[in-house]
Design a protein around this motif. Structure first.
Motif, PDB file in Angstrom:
ATOM      1  N   UNK A  33       0.853  -1.185   0.000  1.00 33.87           N
ATOM      2  CA  UNK A  33       0.000   0.000   0.000  1.00 33.87           C
ATOM      3  C   UNK A  33       0.890   1.236   0.000  1.00 33.87           C
ATOM      4  N   UNK A  34       0.715   2.131  -0.992  1.00 34.13           N
ATOM      5  CA  UNK A  34       1.547   3.324  -1.102  1.00 34.13           C
ATOM      6  C   UNK A  34       0.794   4.592  -0.699  1.00 34.13           C
ATOM      7  N   UNK A  35      -0.544   4.515  -0.649  1.00 26.67           N
ATOM      8  CA  UNK A  35      -1.362   5.642  -0.153  1.00 26.67           C
ATOM      9  C   UNK A  35      -2.698   5.070   0.304  1.00 26.67           C
ATOM     10  N   UNK A  36      -3.589   5.949   0.712  1.00 18.69           N
ATOM     11  CA  UNK A  36      -4.873   5.476   1.223  1.00 18.69           C
ATOM     12  C   UNK A  36      -5.699   4.811   0.139  1.00 18.69           C
ATOM     13  N   UNK A  37      -5.548   5.273  -1.115  1.00 20.20           N
ATOM     14  CA  UNK A  37      -6.366   4.742  -2.204  1.00 20.20           C
ATOM     15  C   UNK A  37      -5.528   4.074  -3.295  1.00 20.20           C
ATOM     16  N   UNK A  38      -4.277   3.723  -3.016  1.00 25.21           N
ATOM     17  CA  UNK A  38      -3.425   3.134  -4.060  1.00 25.21           C
ATOM     18  C   UNK A  38      -2.537   2.036  -3.470  1.00 25.21           C
ATOM     19  N   UNK A  39      -2.352   0.992  -4.268  1.00 25.81           N
ATOM     20  CA  UNK A  39      -1.471  -0.114  -3.900  1.00 25.81           C
ATOM     21  C   UNK A  39      -0.651  -0.494  -5.142  1.00 25.81           C
ATOM     22  N   UNK A  40       0.460  -1.190  -4.901  1.00 29.06           N
ATOM     23  CA  UNK A  40       1.252  -1.754  -5.998  1.00 29.06           C
ATOM     24  C   UNK A  40       1.339  -3.266  -5.816  1.00 29.06           C
ATOM     25  N   UNK A  41       1.499  -3.953  -6.931  1.00 26.86           N
ATOM     26  CA  UNK A  41       1.608  -5.417  -6.904  1.00 26.86           C
ATOM     27  C   UNK A  41       2.343  -5.876  -8.157  1.00 26.86           C
ATOM     28  N   UNK A  42       2.823  -7.113  -8.116  1.00 24.46           N
ATOM     29  CA  UNK A  42       3.515  -7.734  -9.243  1.00 24.46           C
ATOM     30  C   UNK A  42       2.657  -8.876  -9.773  1.00 24.46           C
ATOM     31  N   UNK A  43       2.619  -9.008 -11.103  1.00 29.39           N
ATOM     32  CA  UNK A  43       1.857 -10.092 -11.725  1.00 29.39           C
ATOM     33  C   UNK A  43       2.448 -10.410 -13.091  1.00 29.39           C
ATOM     34  N   UNK A  44       2.016 -11.562 -13.650  1.00 27.94           N
ATOM     35  CA  UNK A  44       2.487 -11.962 -14.963  1.00 27.94           C
ATOM     36  C   UNK A  44       1.732 -11.206 -16.054  1.00 27.94           C
ATOM     37  N   UNK A  45       2.213 -11.336 -17.299  1.00 29.20           N
ATOM     38  CA  UNK A  45       1.636 -10.583 -18.412  1.00 29.20           C
ATOM     39  C   UNK A  45       0.162 -10.954 -18.615  1.00 29.20           C
ATOM     40  N   UNK A  46      -0.134 -12.244 -18.571  1.00 34.38           N
ATOM     41  CA  UNK A  46      -1.522 -12.678 -18.777  1.00 34.38           C
ATOM     42  C   UNK A  46      -2.454 -12.116 -17.722  1.00 34.38           C
ATOM     43  N   UNK A  47      -2.023 -12.121 -16.470  1.00 36.87           N
ATOM     44  CA  UNK A  47      -2.848 -11.563 -15.403  1.00 36.87           C
ATOM     45  C   UNK A  47      -3.068 -10.070 -15.565  1.00 36.87           C
ATOM     46  N   UNK A  48      -2.037  -9.373 -16.045  1.00 33.23           N
ATOM     47  CA  UNK A  48      -2.154  -7.928 -16.246  1.00 33.23           C
ATOM     48  C   UNK A  48      -3.191  -7.617 -17.327  1.00 33.23           C
ATOM     49  N   UNK A  49      -3.166  -8.394 -18.399  1.00 30.95           N
ATOM     50  CA  UNK A  49      -4.125  -8.156 -19.472  1.00 30.95           C
ATOM     51  C   UNK A  49      -5.554  -8.399 -19.002  1.00 30.95           C
ATOM     52  N   UNK A  50      -5.753  -9.458 -18.236  1.00 28.21           N
ATOM     53  CA  UNK A  50      -7.093  -9.741 -17.728  1.00 28.21           C
ATOM     54  C   UNK A  50      -7.550  -8.673 -16.740  1.00 28.21           C
ATOM     55  N   UNK A  51      -6.601  -8.186 -15.927  1.00 28.60           N
ATOM     56  CA  UNK A  51      -6.956  -7.168 -14.945  1.00 28.60           C
ATOM     57  C   UNK A  51      -7.375  -5.859 -15.623  1.00 28.60           C
ATOM     58  N   UNK A  52      -6.714  -5.516 -16.721  1.00 27.28           N
ATOM     59  CA  UNK A  52      -7.081  -4.299 -17.445  1.00 27.28           C
ATOM     60  C   UNK A  52      -8.505  -4.393 -17.991  1.00 27.28           C
TER      61      UNK A  52
END
Length: 401
Positions: A33-52
């Motif tokens: 968590x980098x702020x109250x309304x934002x987080x960062x995470x790592x994922x694979x390319x396929x997961x990133x495309x589905x998340x978008x």
């Protein structure tokens, strides 16, 4: 290999992002968590495309921060054909080289030298530079045992470009004494008997007697066989006083090497057993020289040895000079040599007294050692045919010794 993307998710409720990923089967890790309304995470390319594709309906925004991995690297160089060709060629070279033997090690040997085992394997076609898949390890193992009888078991394990040879040495069979076989004890050296210890047999020589080499000390004939006697396996130890006279000589002038400082170096590269000379003229212009050879191997950072070595031959010139040796030094050297030779000859015996006589004639010194020793001279042997005949047919000879 699959490619990794670091993403930033802006959402009024970050738990919404976690729930969406769980319901959709999207893998992610290193959530921060980098702020109250934002987080960062790592994922694979396929997961990133589905998340978008799910972000707009889920009510959050996805922004790419960093991407790493092979897919992105290949995308960058997709138009650099020479680099791609070099990478493919490198992979093929690594695969091809891994099929050949680079390194060989021997384990389990104690009295047998590793050099002998490696030389035998080389004669059988197993050496640095050999093609690994073509080696029949079962046949090689059998042939090694046949050629080196001191080995009882051999295992040749090939792991890629490395060969691990595990051996077990054969335990020699102990000497088996057939105590049912008639045996005589005779003198192996001439001397004066000082002590006899008999465990089996009949002593025919008394303490103080002088014996010659071959004289019977303890006989295995307890009585005449013609009158119901018996022959036994004689067991005895006989200690005698022995005398030795040994001489050794050496010149009082010796040739020593005076190095001039002039050197010449030649190098040879050995690649998988093939030698490549890094010089053209093999002739040495020096009349007198010493050759010093050293060999260094190319190693990987992991410590693994590559089948590439450099042999360095250094030729050091010298001029032979005549040097005079003092009589005392020469005498000391010869005396030590004579004593060591005598101690080796008498084995467990002891030197009772010794005397040295030194003479010098025509530049040659001669040292003569006269010594009196006490040593074990008893040696066992089987009955001869003549002795066996006499024991059976001529009892008078047996009783008379």
């Amino acid at each position: 290999m699959r490619g990794v993307i670091c993403v930033e998710i802006e959402c009024p409720n970050p738990t919404r992002f976690v729930n969406v990923c769980a319901q959709s089967g999207i893998e992610f890790w290193r959530l921060k968590r980098i702020s109250q309304n934002a987080v960062t995470a790592y994922m694979h390319i396929g997961g990133y495309r589905r998340l978008r594709g799910l972000a707009e309906n889920a009510g959050f925004m996805v922004r790419q921060i960093k991407k790493t991995g092979v897919p992105f690297f290949l995308r960058k160089i997709r138009r650099r054909y020479a680099l791609l060709f070099g990478m493919v060629l490198c992979l093929l070279a690594v695969h091809t080289m891994s099929l050949f033997i680079w390194e060989m090690r021997v384990h389990g040997n104690e009295s047998i030298s590793a050099r002998l085992i490696l030389d035998t394997l080389e004669e059988l076609g197993v050496s640095p530079g050999s093609f690994g898949p073509a080696i029949d390890t079962a046949m090689v193992q059998n042939d090694v045992i046949i050629r080196i009888p001191e080995l009882s078991w051999v295992a040749v394990n090939i792991h890629g470009s490395r060969v691990r040879v595990v051996v077990r040495e054969r335990i020699p069979k102990p000497d088996i004494i057939d105590e049912t076989r008639p045996v005589m004890i005779y003198a192996g050296k001439p001397g004066e008997i000082v002590r006899v210890s008999v465990l089996e047999g009949r002593q025919v020589i008394a303490v103080g007697d002088v014996v010659e080499q071959g004289d019977i000390i303890v006989t295995g004939l307890m009585d005449s066989l013609a009158y119901g006697g018996r022959a036994v396996h004689a067991i005895a130890a006989a200690y005698a006083r022995t005398w030795y006279e040994k001489s050794a000589k050496m010149p009082l002038e010796a040739v020593i090497k005076e190095h001039t400082g002039n050197t010449h170096t030649r190098r040879t590269v050995v690649i998988m057993g093939r030698r490549i000379n890094l010089f053209f003229n093999s002739r040495i212009s020096m009349a007198n020289y010493d050759r010093i050879t050293s060999e260094g191997y190319l190693r990987l950072p992991t410590g693994n040895r590559l089948p590439v070595s450099m042999i360095r031959n250094e030729y050091v010139e010298y001029i032979p000079q005549i040097s005079a040796l003092s009589v005392s030094d020469a005498e000391r050297i010869l005396q030590e040599s004579l004593l060591n030779a005598l101690l080796e000859e008498i084995g467990d015996g002891e030197i009772v007294s010794s005397q040295f006589v030194t003479t010098v004639e025509n530049g040659v010194i001669t040292v003569t050692l006269t010594a009196e020793c006490i040593e074990q001279i008893a040696v066992a042997r089987n009955f001869t045919e003549e002795e066996w005949y006499d024991a059976q047919m001529m009892p008078g000879l047996v009783e008379g010794g």
